[in-house]
Design an enzyme around this catalytic site. Structure first.
Site, PDB file in Angstrom:
ATOM      1  CG  HIS A  64      -0.325   0.321   2.515  1.00 60.89           C
ATOM      2  ND1 HIS A  64       0.434  -0.595   3.222  1.00 60.89           N
ATOM      3  CD2 HIS A  64      -0.333   1.450   3.257  1.00 60.89           C
ATOM      4  CE1 HIS A  64       0.864  -0.040   4.338  1.00 60.89           C
ATOM      5  NE2 HIS A  64       0.418   1.205   4.391  1.00 60.89           N
ATOM      6  CE  LYS A  68       4.209   6.782   3.464  1.00 60.42           C
ATOM      7  NZ  LYS A  68       4.059   6.461   4.903  1.00 60.42           N
ATOM      8  CG  HIS A  93       2.409   8.012  -0.234  1.00 53.03           C
ATOM      9  ND1 HIS A  93       1.990   8.927   0.703  1.00 53.03           N
ATOM     10  CD2 HIS A  93       1.839   6.826   0.138  1.00 53.03           C
ATOM     11  CE1 HIS A  93       1.223   8.344   1.582  1.00 53.03           C
ATOM     12  NE2 HIS A  93       1.094   7.063   1.272  1.00 53.03           N
ATOM     13  CG  HIS A 119      -3.279   3.761   1.557  1.00 51.81           C
ATOM     14  ND1 HIS A 119      -2.646   3.877   0.337  1.00 51.81           N
ATOM     15  CD2 HIS A 119      -2.429   4.293   2.473  1.00 51.81           C
ATOM     16  CE1 HIS A 119      -1.472   4.452   0.500  1.00 51.81           C
ATOM     17  NE2 HIS A 119      -1.314   4.723   1.797  1.00 51.81           N
ATOM     18  CG  HIS A 120      -3.237   8.211   2.981  1.00 49.41           C
ATOM     19  ND1 HIS A 120      -3.181   8.288   4.358  1.00 49.41           N
ATOM     20  CD2 HIS A 120      -2.038   7.707   2.581  1.00 49.41           C
ATOM     21  CE1 HIS A 120      -1.989   7.854   4.762  1.00 49.41           C
ATOM     22  NE2 HIS A 120      -1.289   7.497   3.707  1.00 49.41           N
ATOM     23  CG  ASP A 148      -1.489   2.693   7.012  1.00 45.72           C
ATOM     24  OD1 ASP A 148      -0.390   2.386   7.510  1.00 45.72           O
ATOM     25  OD2 ASP A 148      -1.668   3.731   6.355  1.00 45.72           O
TER      26      ASP A 148
END
Length: 217
Positions: A64, A68, A93, A119-120, A148
């Site tokens: 995920h 980065k 990212h 995922h954010h 996470d």
């Protein structure tokens, strides 16, 4: 940004070394965060997505944060608050990770790409990169977001110590319906003690994850 040797980049470009090369690269996941998120995501996600292979959930969690690799280490490891410019770089990212995965492994399942890209995203629409809300966010990404958060808060960071489990549990409940999906949070809370045991006992299964990554299509 990771300083991959030219031969490694050549392998990545051909798809031959992804995700094996990334999983074993020490700068990408130095404390095993990705592997642990994968393990937590599997335990949380299988009751919510009974048709999905558990291995795919683990792989989605493991990869995920792959974007980065494009974030400079001085930003990733900064002990203080990020500047607006640094935050802009950091917030790229998810897009960079999804692009990277799709470029070097076009056969990778959409669930793995969605986990990297979304995922954010916050349940209330205040997340990034797309500002999606509720069920518009793919379920796999909502699962990864909870996994996470659990592992990140339980882990020490350069800017804060690790949280105790009780504080993490309280955080999940407090963010349910705003940052996090209430249904996913409910499953995580019900299995919280089991998640802690899985995280502590199986967080370094990188060899298995490499094999999963090579099988996943």
């Amino acid at each position: 940004m990771l300083d991959f040797p030219p031969r490694l980049w050549t392998g990545l470009a051909s798809g031959l070394l992804l995700p094996r090369a990334l999983l074993v690269h020490p700068d990408l996941d130095p404390d095993g965060h990705g592997a642990r998120v994968g393990i937590l995501a599997r335990a949380i996600g299988l009751p919510l997505m009974p048709g999905i292979p558990g291995d795919r959930l683990e792989l989605a969690g493991c990869m995920h944060d792959v974007g980065k690799i494009f974030v400079p280490p001085e930003i990733l490891n900064k002990p203080g608050s990020l500047t607006m410019a640094e935050r802009t770089i950091m917030n790229r990212h998810p897009v960079d990770g999804a692009w990277f995965l799709s470029a070097v492994r076009p056969d990778l399942h959409r669930d793995v790409l969605d986990a990297a890209l979304y995922h954010h995203e916050d349940f209330d629409g205040r997340g990034y990169p797309c500002g999606l809300t509720a069920q518009r966010i793919p379920l796999v990404a909502r699962i990864i977001a909870v996994a996470d958060a659990i592992d990140a808060l339980l882990s020490p960071r350069v800017y804060r110590p690790a949280w105790v489990p009780g504080r993490v549990r309280h955080y999940l409940v407090a963010r349910s319906g705003t940052r996090l999906d209430p249904l996913v949070v409910s499953v995580a809370i019900d299995r919280f003690d089991t998640l802690l045991m899985l995280r502590q006992g199986r967080g370094k299964r990188r060899a298995k994850l490499i094999l999963l990554a090579e099988r996943e299509t």
